[in-house]
Design a protein around this motif. Sequence first.
Motif, PDB file in Angstrom:
ATOM      1  N   PRO A 123       0.798  -1.235   0.000  1.00 47.80           N
ATOM      2  CA  PRO A 123       0.000   0.000   0.000  1.00 47.80           C
ATOM      3  C   PRO A 123       0.824   1.275   0.000  1.00 47.80           C
ATOM      4  CG  PRO A 123      -0.359  -1.306   2.013  1.00 47.80           C
ATOM      5  CD  PRO A 123       0.448  -2.145   1.090  1.00 47.80           C
ATOM      6  N   ASP A 124       1.997   1.254   0.626  1.00 52.86           N
ATOM      7  CA  ASP A 124       2.817   2.466   0.676  1.00 52.86           C
ATOM      8  C   ASP A 124       3.451   2.788  -0.677  1.00 52.86           C
ATOM      9  OD1 ASP A 124       2.273   2.817   3.379  1.00 52.86           O
ATOM     10  OD2 ASP A 124       3.997   1.607   4.012  1.00 52.86           O
ATOM     11  N   ALA A 125       3.643   1.765  -1.506  1.00 52.33           N
ATOM     12  CA  ALA A 125       4.270   1.973  -2.816  1.00 52.33           C
ATOM     13  C   ALA A 125       3.245   2.104  -3.932  1.00 52.33           C
ATOM     14  CB  ALA A 125       5.220   0.817  -3.120  1.00 52.33           C
ATOM     15  N   TYR A 126       1.989   1.889  -3.613  1.00 51.98           N
ATOM     16  CA  TYR A 126       0.951   1.763  -4.642  1.00 51.98           C
ATOM     17  C   TYR A 126       0.905   2.949  -5.601  1.00 51.98           C
ATOM     18  CZ  TYR A 126      -3.760   1.453  -6.667  1.00 51.98           C
ATOM     19  OH  TYR A 126      -4.816   1.419  -7.531  1.00 51.98           O
ATOM     20  N   PHE A 127       0.845   4.162  -5.066  1.00 54.30           N
ATOM     21  CA  PHE A 127       0.588   5.319  -5.917  1.00 54.30           C
ATOM     22  C   PHE A 127       1.756   5.658  -6.842  1.00 54.30           C
ATOM     23  CE2 PHE A 127      -2.482   5.903  -2.454  1.00 54.30           C
ATOM     24  CZ  PHE A 127      -3.637   5.963  -3.222  1.00 54.30           C
ATOM     25  N   THR A 128       2.965   5.220  -6.505  1.00 54.20           N
ATOM     26  CA  THR A 128       4.098   5.437  -7.410  1.00 54.20           C
ATOM     27  C   THR A 128       4.291   4.263  -8.367  1.00 54.20           C
ATOM     28  OG1 THR A 128       5.609   4.551  -5.729  1.00 54.20           O
ATOM     29  CG2 THR A 128       5.327   6.946  -5.817  1.00 54.20           C
ATOM     30  N   GLU A 129       3.850   3.075  -7.970  1.00 54.60           N
ATOM     31  CA  GLU A 129       4.108   1.886  -8.783  1.00 54.60           C
ATOM     32  C   GLU A 129       2.947   1.434  -9.649  1.00 54.60           C
ATOM     33  OE1 GLU A 129       5.697  -1.445  -6.694  1.00 54.60           O
ATOM     34  OE2 GLU A 129       7.267  -0.283  -5.699  1.00 54.60           O
ATOM     35  N   ILE A 130       1.734   1.932  -9.378  1.00 56.76           N
ATOM     36  CA  ILE A 130       0.574   1.338 -10.037  1.00 56.76           C
ATOM     37  C   ILE A 130       0.616   1.476 -11.555  1.00 56.76           C
ATOM     38  CG2 ILE A 130      -0.830   3.409  -9.530  1.00 56.76           C
ATOM     39  CD1 ILE A 130      -1.951  -0.249 -10.144  1.00 56.76           C
ATOM     40  N   ASN A 131       0.890   2.665 -12.062  1.00 52.40           N
ATOM     41  CA  ASN A 131       0.879   2.834 -13.521  1.00 52.40           C
ATOM     42  C   ASN A 131       1.995   2.045 -14.205  1.00 52.40           C
ATOM     43  OD1 ASN A 131      -1.450   4.446 -13.633  1.00 52.40           O
ATOM     44  ND2 ASN A 131      -0.283   6.302 -13.207  1.00 52.40           N
ATOM     45  N   PRO A 132       3.242   2.080 -13.676  1.00 54.39           N
ATOM     46  CA  PRO A 132       4.271   1.235 -14.287  1.00 54.39           C
ATOM     47  C   PRO A 132       3.942  -0.257 -14.198  1.00 54.39           C
ATOM     48  CG  PRO A 132       5.288   2.910 -12.898  1.00 54.39           C
ATOM     49  CD  PRO A 132       3.808   2.995 -12.667  1.00 54.39           C
ATOM     50  N   ARG A 133       3.308  -0.684 -13.116  1.00 56.86           N
ATOM     51  CA  ARG A 133       2.993  -2.113 -12.977  1.00 56.86           C
ATOM     52  C   ARG A 133       1.941  -2.534 -13.997  1.00 56.86           C
ATOM     53  NH1 ARG A 133       3.755  -5.909  -8.743  1.00 56.86           N
ATOM     54  NH2 ARG A 133       5.325  -4.421  -8.037  1.00 56.86           N
TER      55      ARG A 133
END
Length: 338
Positions: A123-133
């Motif tokens: 959850p802490d990384a979600y907003f930076t990683e979601i689009n690249p993932r």
Amino acid sequence: MKLEDIPRLSLGFLPTPIEKLERLSTDLGISLSVKRDDFTGFGGGGNKVRKLEYLMADAVAQGVKVLITTGGHQSNHARMTAAAARKFGMKPILVLRGNRPDMYQGNLLLDHLFGAEIDFLDPDAYFTEINPRMAHHAAEAEARGEKAYIIPLGGASALGAMGYVNAVKELAEQYAAAGTATPDYIVAPVGSGGTLAGLHVGCAMFMPKTEVIGIAVTGSAVPFSERIAVMANAAAELLDYDRRWTADEIRIENDYIGPGYSIPSEAGNAAIKLAGNKEGVLLDPVYTGKAFAGIMGCVKAGSIAKGSSVLFIHCGGSPALYPFAGLLTSDLKEDQAG
């Protein structure tokens, strides 16, 4: 382009009914009704079905084989997207905010039963990683020769918003058929903003005397009023409709989020129990419980006037009740302790 000219695949069991909540109307001092979009049926029902009717038409037309989207653990949108993918022979990939649970409950269980591939993000990384993932999953599919299609969080796009432009058209026809006036207010939960964008455009086109109120159930890096105005303007442009919105025309109530997205609030839990006890209506801790608490709070504060008519958009979500069973039955423990 006219609304009826935009490609759409029928998924929901429409039109959904409007139900008057007589006992709660008396208690609150307003005329309160609910648009039962929890009864849309497909994939377990909920408001996202209306958006998916337009988004899936686009995906099918493009020959998509892999459908990718995102949401929280108890995302209604992710669940219904997985169901829609399977209906049209596509593979669903869900990138969800939250760590892998020990037990799949509620919407997560339904995601699994629809055969979705689930990628859990911290959850802490979600907003930076979601689009690249999501882009990574799309690239992998394309490398296999399978066309991929990414649906944004909540189906929140100009095309997805068409679902609630059409819903307001449906409402206007229902009120006209019943010979009753359109409501003073339409109230809906706001998680990603697509539903509210569609409601603004739809009300401007078909129910211009009705004010739209959004009850935020999560925070946003970009204020919801700004995001929704941009989305509503893009939807209006798609329809060749000349109305445009500024952020200050988008009414969002931000006092009912509680501890955070997908974390139950005390006021939301109280609203769930009240609606169940008074009307036999099921709300959920993530969206509708908090939004219903918002209606009660606005009436108490006077920002929804006593004696006014209010239509609540029930966006579904009852599967999310079950993972929170312990919290919602805490009063039983108190009774036993007493």
